[in-house]
Structures are given as C-alpha cells and as structure tokens.
Motif scaffolding. Structure first.
Motif, PDB file in Angstrom:
ATOM      1  N   SER A  79      46.407  28.461  -1.696  1.00 48.08           N
ATOM      2  CA  SER A  79      46.132  29.842  -2.088  1.00 48.08           C
ATOM      3  C   SER A  79      45.275  30.480  -1.001  1.00 48.08           C
ATOM      4  CB  SER A  79      45.403  29.897  -3.426  1.00 48.08           C
ATOM      5  OG  SER A  79      44.916  31.200  -3.674  1.00 48.08           O
ATOM      6  N   GLU A 131      42.061  27.629  -0.875  1.00 45.29           N
ATOM      7  CA  GLU A 131      42.021  26.415  -1.685  1.00 45.29           C
ATOM      8  C   GLU A 131      43.437  25.919  -1.960  1.00 45.29           C
ATOM      9  OE1 GLU A 131      40.039  27.834  -5.186  1.00 45.29           O
ATOM     10  OE2 GLU A 131      41.884  28.649  -6.077  1.00 45.29           O
ATOM     11  N   TYR A 132      43.508  24.658  -2.384  1.00 47.18           N
ATOM     12  CA  TYR A 132      44.781  24.055  -2.774  1.00 47.18           C
ATOM     13  C   TYR A 132      44.769  23.708  -4.255  1.00 47.18           C
ATOM     14  CZ  TYR A 132      46.677  23.509   1.938  1.00 47.18           C
ATOM     15  OH  TYR A 132      47.196  23.748   3.189  1.00 47.18           O
ATOM     16  N   LEU A 133      45.889  23.962  -4.913  1.00 42.30           N
ATOM     17  CA  LEU A 133      46.108  23.465  -6.260  1.00 42.30           C
ATOM     18  C   LEU A 133      46.854  22.142  -6.135  1.00 42.30           C
ATOM     19  CD1 LEU A 133      46.101  23.714  -9.356  1.00 42.30           C
ATOM     20  CD2 LEU A 133      48.273  24.973  -9.172  1.00 42.30           C
ATOM     21  N   SER A 168      45.997  18.305 -12.995  1.00 44.53           N
ATOM     22  CA  SER A 168      45.789  19.186 -11.844  1.00 44.53           C
ATOM     23  C   SER A 168      44.309  19.455 -11.606  1.00 44.53           C
ATOM     24  CB  SER A 168      46.533  20.509 -12.036  1.00 44.53           C
ATOM     25  OG  SER A 168      45.995  21.236 -13.120  1.00 44.53           O
ATOM     26  N   GLN A 169      44.015  19.874 -10.405  1.00 42.14           N
ATOM     27  CA  GLN A 169      42.682  20.336 -10.036  1.00 42.14           C
ATOM     28  C   GLN A 169      42.814  21.253  -8.827  1.00 42.14           C
ATOM     29  OE1 GLN A 169      39.936  17.536  -8.107  1.00 42.14           O
ATOM     30  NE2 GLN A 169      41.626  16.091  -7.816  1.00 42.14           N
ATOM     31  N   THR A 170      41.775  22.053  -8.574  1.00 40.53           N
ATOM     32  CA  THR A 170      41.732  22.953  -7.432  1.00 40.53           C
ATOM     33  C   THR A 170      40.684  22.463  -6.449  1.00 40.53           C
ATOM     34  OG1 THR A 170      42.407  24.829  -8.802  1.00 40.53           O
ATOM     35  CG2 THR A 170      41.379  25.322  -6.691  1.00 40.53           C
ATOM     36  N   THR A 219      38.770  23.417  -2.803  1.00 40.34           N
ATOM     37  CA  THR A 219      38.481  24.395  -1.755  1.00 40.34           C
ATOM     38  C   THR A 219      38.489  23.719  -0.388  1.00 40.34           C
ATOM     39  OG1 THR A 219      37.097  25.693  -3.253  1.00 40.34           O
ATOM     40  CG2 THR A 219      36.777  26.061  -0.896  1.00 40.34           C
TER      41      THR A 219
END
Length: 259
Positions: free
Chosen positions: A119, A124-126, A139-141, A143
């Motif tokens: 994103s 950041e990445y999902l 899932s997690q996010t 940065t």
C-alpha cells in the motif's frame, strides 16, 4: 496452545541476515533494475502429507526482503511435530523484532494461498494467507522500515532435522505464482535461481517456470544431523519463527511437579 504467545520467552539476537541458518533448499528471484519494488507477490500450494509423529518443527514458505535482507515478510506453513498450521510472519533483524498473525490449523492436502501486497498510501504491506477450502484467513500489516523497498522474493524450506522427520511425499510445489512490480505484472520478468544454504536430505529447489517452483527431498537419505541429540536439534532450529516451537518443546522436558 498458542505458539505465538510464548515466543517472547526466548531471547532475540541479531547476528546475521537472510538467507538465514536453517534455510535448506531455496529459490531466489532477481527483479529487473527497471522496477523500484515488488508491489504484490502471490503463490498457492498444497499442504504436504503428514510426517511421522515427532518433536521436529519445520516449514515451507515464500516471502520477500528488501535489498539488505533484514526485513522478511512471509506466509508460513509449519509442521509442529504432529500437525500443520499456517499464519504470516514479519522478522526484522535490526533492531530485532518479530510479529505473527493468528495461527490456524490446516490439514494435509488443503490449499493455501499467500499474498504480500503493498500500500503506497501508508508505505506498508498486507501479509495474508487463506485456506481456500474454508476461507479462513490470517493476516497482518507491516510498515516498511525506514522506507525500505522490497525487491527480493524467496521460496524456502526451513529448519534442519533428520530426513525421516520430513513429509513422506518428498515435494511441495508453489504454483500460480503472480508478481507485480510498481503495480505492473512482472511475473515473467523475475529471474529465479535455485540455491542451497544448509544442505540436508538432498533438498533441492526446482524452477519449473516463472509460475511454478517446487522443493524436493529424500526422506531415506542420511543427514549430518542424525548424530545430534534432540536438545541440540531444538537449539539449532530455534531461530526466527522456530523460537515459539522451541519454547513449547523445551517445556516437555521440564519435570512434572508431584505432591
């Protein structure tokens, strides 16, 4: 029992980088210089056959790192000695940090789909992983540390044990591989190379084509790890996501209190 909750009981140290000790066969991708970062990486695979019951823990997985190989994002699929599970992990080498998403049990033969998606709005990445038969998703996010750009994709089989402890089918295949670089399909532009970090059980990565990579092994092979005690094997494999499994395993050796 939650392996994630007990992970903090083991000390974290930062003495290396990826590829880390315990990676056996792996494939590493080279993204063309024309691109800035990999903005999406997706792979699908079948959960392997159940291995014999033991106290071994290991995992096939795919993931990505930035150029310095210090910030690994990955959907993992560990065998914990008697059953399979799945979740996502972020491992940061410096300063050392680790986070895991919720763990779900999975059965041999079920289908896992992992996605790492960038994103730009939040840098950041999902990280997500889904059991396609049930729809359960973990899932997690994450940065991006200091604005780092993820450029190096991996497919890995990790944690070194005697060969008879691995699944009897002797193969895991990551298929329907899809990659986007700077928002554009770059699946065919990534050049994959097979490599080995810690040789064991004739583990080998096989680059079938740009959308299919398998890792194979021989459960009947001899291993340099055959001579190690279980305590030595546990310590050897306690890095990264293996920390939580090592804590739980060590607790099995604690004497039981009697009244």
């Amino acid at each position: 029992r939650s392996f994630v909750l007990v992970a903090a009981l083991l000390p974290l140290t930062s003495t290396a980088q990826d590829p880390a000790s315990g990676w056996m066969a792996y494939a590493v991708g080279n993204m063309p210089d024309a691109y800035e970062r990999i903005t999406r990486l997706e792979m699908t695979w079948k959960v392997g056959e159940d291995a014999k019951s033991s106290r071994a823990f290991y995992s096939p997985w795919f993931g990505m790192d930035p150029d310095d190989n210090l910030n690994l994002i990955q959907p993992v699929n560990p065998w914990g000695g008697s059953s399979w599970s799945m979740y996502t992990e972020y491992f940061q080498w410096s300063p050392t940090s680790n986070s895991n998403s919720r763990s779900y049990s999975v059965e041999a033969g079920q289908t896992l789909q992992g996605v790492l998606e960038y994103s730009e709005a939040n840098d950041e990445y999902l990280l997500s992983q889904t059991i396609l038969e049930t729809g359960k998703t973990s899932s997690q996010t994450v940065t991006c540390q200091s604005g780092k750009k993820y450029t190096i994709p991996y497919v890995v089989y990790e944690k070194t044990w005697p060969c008879g402890d691995y699944p009897p089918d002797g193969i895991v295949t990551f298929y329907d591989i899809k990659a986007e670089c700077d928002g554009t399909d770059c699946t065919d532009d990534i050049e994959w190379e097979a490599s080995v970090k810690d040789a064991n059980c004739e583990m080998a990565a096989n680059i079938v084509n740009s959308t299919t990579i398998s890792i194979t092994w021989d459960t009947s092979a001899t291993s340099k790890y055959d001579a190690l005690s279980h305590e030595e094997l546990r310590e050897l494999n306690s890095g990264g996501w293996g920390r939580a499994y090592a804590v739980v395993d060590a607790a099995l050796d604690e004497p039981t209190a009697t009244v």
